[in-house]
Design a protein around this motif. Structure first.
Motif, PDB file in Angstrom:
ATOM      1  N   ALA A  42       0.799  -1.224   0.000  1.00  0.00           N
ATOM      2  CA  ALA A  42       0.000   0.000   0.000  1.00  0.00           C
ATOM      3  C   ALA A  42       0.831   1.272   0.000  1.00  0.00           C
ATOM      4  CB  ALA A  42      -0.946   0.000   1.203  1.00  0.00           C
ATOM      5  N   THR A  43       2.003   1.228  -0.629  1.00  0.00           N
ATOM      6  CA  THR A  43       2.773   2.454  -0.804  1.00  0.00           C
ATOM      7  C   THR A  43       2.843   2.774  -2.291  1.00  0.00           C
ATOM      8  OG1 THR A  43       4.851   1.193  -0.766  1.00  0.00           O
ATOM      9  CG2 THR A  43       4.135   2.223   1.278  1.00  0.00           C
ATOM     10  N   SER A  44       2.688   4.038  -2.614  1.00  0.00           N
ATOM     11  CA  SER A  44       2.707   4.447  -4.012  1.00  0.00           C
ATOM     12  C   SER A  44       4.127   4.642  -4.492  1.00  0.00           C
ATOM     13  CB  SER A  44       1.929   5.759  -4.175  1.00  0.00           C
ATOM     14  OG  SER A  44       2.683   6.849  -3.664  1.00  0.00           O
ATOM     15  N   ARG A  45       4.244   5.001  -5.761  1.00  0.00           N
ATOM     16  CA  ARG A  45       5.524   5.273  -6.402  1.00  0.00           C
ATOM     17  C   ARG A  45       6.322   6.351  -5.682  1.00  0.00           C
ATOM     18  NH1 ARG A  45       3.191   8.952 -11.495  1.00  0.00           N
ATOM     19  NH2 ARG A  45       1.804  10.201 -10.204  1.00  0.00           N
ATOM     20  N   TRP A  46       5.676   7.134  -4.834  1.00  0.00           N
ATOM     21  CA  TRP A  46       6.321   8.279  -4.200  1.00  0.00           C
ATOM     22  C   TRP A  46       7.453   7.875  -3.252  1.00  0.00           C
ATOM     23  CZ3 TRP A  46       6.128  13.316  -5.233  1.00  0.00           C
ATOM     24  CH2 TRP A  46       6.638  14.205  -4.301  1.00  0.00           C
ATOM     25  N   LEU A  47       7.368   6.684  -2.672  1.00  0.00           N
ATOM     26  CA  LEU A  47       8.337   6.295  -1.643  1.00  0.00           C
ATOM     27  C   LEU A  47       9.436   5.443  -2.268  1.00  0.00           C
ATOM     28  CD1 LEU A  47       8.942   6.440   1.421  1.00  0.00           C
ATOM     29  CD2 LEU A  47       7.772   4.241   1.637  1.00  0.00           C
ATOM     30  N   GLY A  48      10.603   6.048  -2.473  1.00  0.00           N
ATOM     31  CA  GLY A  48      11.755   5.311  -2.983  1.00  0.00           C
ATOM     32  C   GLY A  48      12.685   4.923  -1.855  1.00  0.00           C
ATOM     33  N   PHE A  49      13.953   4.778  -2.164  1.00  0.00           N
ATOM     34  CA  PHE A  49      14.960   4.485  -1.139  1.00  0.00           C
ATOM     35  C   PHE A  49      16.322   4.909  -1.690  1.00  0.00           C
ATOM     36  CE2 PHE A  49      15.353   0.776  -3.811  1.00  0.00           C
ATOM     37  CZ  PHE A  49      16.661   0.337  -3.683  1.00  0.00           C
ATOM     38  N   GLY A  50      17.318   4.905  -0.802  1.00  0.00           N
ATOM     39  CA  GLY A  50      18.682   5.176  -1.245  1.00  0.00           C
ATOM     40  C   GLY A  50      18.924   6.617  -1.644  1.00  0.00           C
ATOM     41  N   ALA A  51      18.418   7.568  -0.860  1.00  0.00           N
ATOM     42  CA  ALA A  51      18.668   8.975  -1.171  1.00  0.00           C
ATOM     43  C   ALA A  51      20.170   9.236  -1.231  1.00  0.00           C
ATOM     44  CB  ALA A  51      18.023   9.874  -0.114  1.00  0.00           C
ATOM     45  N   GLY A  52      20.640   9.728  -2.356  1.00  0.00           N
ATOM     46  CA  GLY A  52      22.069   9.963  -2.549  1.00  0.00           C
ATOM     47  C   GLY A  52      22.807   8.735  -3.045  1.00  0.00           C
ATOM     48  N   VAL A  53      22.392   7.560  -2.610  1.00  0.00           N
ATOM     49  CA  VAL A  53      23.065   6.313  -2.998  1.00  0.00           C
ATOM     50  C   VAL A  53      22.853   6.024  -4.476  1.00  0.00           C
ATOM     51  CG1 VAL A  53      23.163   3.817  -2.622  1.00  0.00           C
ATOM     52  CG2 VAL A  53      22.878   5.360  -0.675  1.00  0.00           C
ATOM     53  N   VAL A  54      21.619   6.192  -4.960  1.00  0.00           N
ATOM     54  CA  VAL A  54      21.357   5.885  -6.370  1.00  0.00           C
ATOM     55  C   VAL A  54      22.192   6.785  -7.280  1.00  0.00           C
ATOM     56  CG1 VAL A  54      19.077   4.912  -5.986  1.00  0.00           C
ATOM     57  CG2 VAL A  54      19.289   7.371  -6.379  1.00  0.00           C
ATOM     58  N   GLU A  55      22.382   8.037  -6.884  1.00  0.00           N
ATOM     59  CA  GLU A  55      23.210   8.937  -7.685  1.00  0.00           C
ATOM     60  C   GLU A  55      24.671   8.479  -7.686  1.00  0.00           C
ATOM     61  OE1 GLU A  55      19.523  10.991  -6.542  1.00  0.00           O
ATOM     62  OE2 GLU A  55      21.053   9.927  -5.388  1.00  0.00           O
ATOM     63  N   ARG A  56      25.188   8.144  -6.519  1.00  0.00           N
ATOM     64  CA  ARG A  56      26.601   7.727  -6.426  1.00  0.00           C
ATOM     65  C   ARG A  56      26.859   6.425  -7.171  1.00  0.00           C
ATOM     66  NH1 ARG A  56      25.769   9.418  -1.071  1.00  0.00           N
ATOM     67  NH2 ARG A  56      25.616   7.264  -0.315  1.00  0.00           N
ATOM     68  N   GLN A  57      25.891   5.530  -7.172  1.00  0.00           N
ATOM     69  CA  GLN A  57      26.089   4.243  -7.815  1.00  0.00           C
ATOM     70  C   GLN A  57      25.611   4.225  -9.268  1.00  0.00           C
ATOM     71  OE1 GLN A  57      24.897   0.827  -5.526  1.00  0.00           O
ATOM     72  NE2 GLN A  57      25.850   1.553  -3.649  1.00  0.00           N
ATOM     73  N   GLY A  58      25.172   5.365  -9.758  1.00  0.00           N
ATOM     74  CA  GLY A  58      24.759   5.445 -11.153  1.00  0.00           C
ATOM     75  C   GLY A  58      23.515   4.651 -11.472  1.00  0.00           C
ATOM     76  N   VAL A  59      22.560   4.650 -10.532  1.00  0.00           N
ATOM     77  CA  VAL A  59      21.331   3.874 -10.681  1.00  0.00           C
ATOM     78  C   VAL A  59      20.171   4.778 -11.088  1.00  0.00           C
ATOM     79  CG1 VAL A  59      19.562   2.631  -9.367  1.00  0.00           C
ATOM     80  CG2 VAL A  59      21.966   2.021  -9.107  1.00  0.00           C
ATOM     81  N   ARG A  60      19.400   4.337 -12.043  1.00  0.00           N
ATOM     82  CA  ARG A  60      18.130   4.957 -12.405  1.00  0.00           C
ATOM     83  C   ARG A  60      17.033   4.106 -11.786  1.00  0.00           C
ATOM     84  NH1 ARG A  60      15.916   5.296 -18.648  1.00  0.00           N
ATOM     85  NH2 ARG A  60      14.017   6.510 -18.281  1.00  0.00           N
TER      86      ARG A  60
END
Length: 291
Positions: A42-60
């Motif tokens: 029951a969580t929408s697309r709004w809740l991701g994870f890895g703030a800052g981590v996805v950028e450092r690891q080159g993840v989309r």
């Protein structure tokens, strides 16, 4: 932004071949390695994870609203195979072929279904909802949960109607009431709490019957795919203090998937996706050949 969550960098909707819309959100560079997130209950697309981590690891990072949640059109009677088909359509224009997949909490069986359907290049199950209807767990489930499993098996339509009575506030209270203190430290952090509650509100905007109820009936029943037939690399991640997602912290599940590697993290509970985003993604990318 904190170390747990950030607002999505991009939001969108994809129209599927039958006219339905599938809502999605993205974080990280547009030219990064696509990683699909099947989010929790029951969580929408709004809740991701890895703030800052996805950028450092080159993840989309791509998070998807399952049908009936958030921006995605309801799809009554849908199956795990239907969801995998939706994801195949979503990914086709992006052109990555198979992608690394993360399944969290109730999103885990949907992620496993994607792996079984040949969509995943590697899979990370993080604090995943286990197949609690499996006979191996019949004698170890708490009585209330065992009753729900039996009720779902005996009368799926009635169970779906029951779960349709849930609300965003009820879900928030349930999570807060059942989580150990190590998780509450994450969930009560103001920015995370705001993002989590917004994701719940968006997911329930069309009512629990639109999406959450169907998700829960599927997750609580016997899975129609065989974990033993998943051939891609799989990580199974559980916090040692997580008592709500798997009766044995994924030991049985890991044993059912050839070559699966189980990670049991001490002093951590069900918030593992947010507290350990960096190692989860690093291992996933390495096993997918993208790290």
């Amino acid at each position: 932004m904190n170390g747990y969550v950030a607002d999505p960098a991009r939001l969108g909707e994809t129209r599927l071949s039958d006219g339905r819309l599938l809502g999605w959100a993205e974080w990280g560079p547009e030219d990064g390695v696509p990683v699909l997130l099947c989010p929790g209950a029951a969580t929408s697309r709004w809740l991701g994870f890895g703030a800052g981590v996805v950028e450092r690891q080159g993840v989309r990072l791509i998070s998807v609203d399952r049908p009936g949640l958030g921006a995605s059109t309801p799809h009554p009677g849908r199956t795990f195979a239907d969801f995998a088909g939706d994801i195949r359509q979503l990914l086709a224009p992006r052109g990555p072929g198979r992608v690394p997949v993360v399944g969290n909490s109730q999103g885990a069986p949907f992620a496993l279904a994607c792996a079984a359907a040949g969509i995943a290049s590697a899979l990370a199950v993080v604090s995943g909802a286990d197949e609690i209807a499996a006979p191996e767990f019949a004698t170890v489930l708490p009585a209330e949960l065992r009753d729900l499993v039996e009720r779902t098996a005996a009368d799926p339509a009635g169970a779906e109607q029951f779960f349709a009575g849930f609300t965003a506030e009820a879900m928030w209270n349930m999570v807060m009431g059942q989580s150990p203190e190590c998780d509450l430290t994450v969930y009560r952090e103001p920015r995370f709490a705001d993002a989590y509650r917004r994701a719940l509100a968006e997911a329930f905007a069309g009512g629990a019957a639109a999406g959450y109820a169907r998700d829960t009936v599927l997750a609580m029943g016997r899975w129609p795919f065989r974990p033993s037939e998943i051939t891609v690399p799989v990580d199974i991640w559980y916090g040692e203090r997580d008592t709500s997602h798997s009766p044995d912290n994924g030991a049985f599940l890991a044993g059912r998937i050839p070559g699966a590697e189980r990670h049991l993290v001490p002093d951590t509970g069900g918030a593992l996706l947010w507290t350990h985003a960096a190692p989860v993604l690093a291992s996933l990318l390495r096993k997918a050949g993208a790290g």
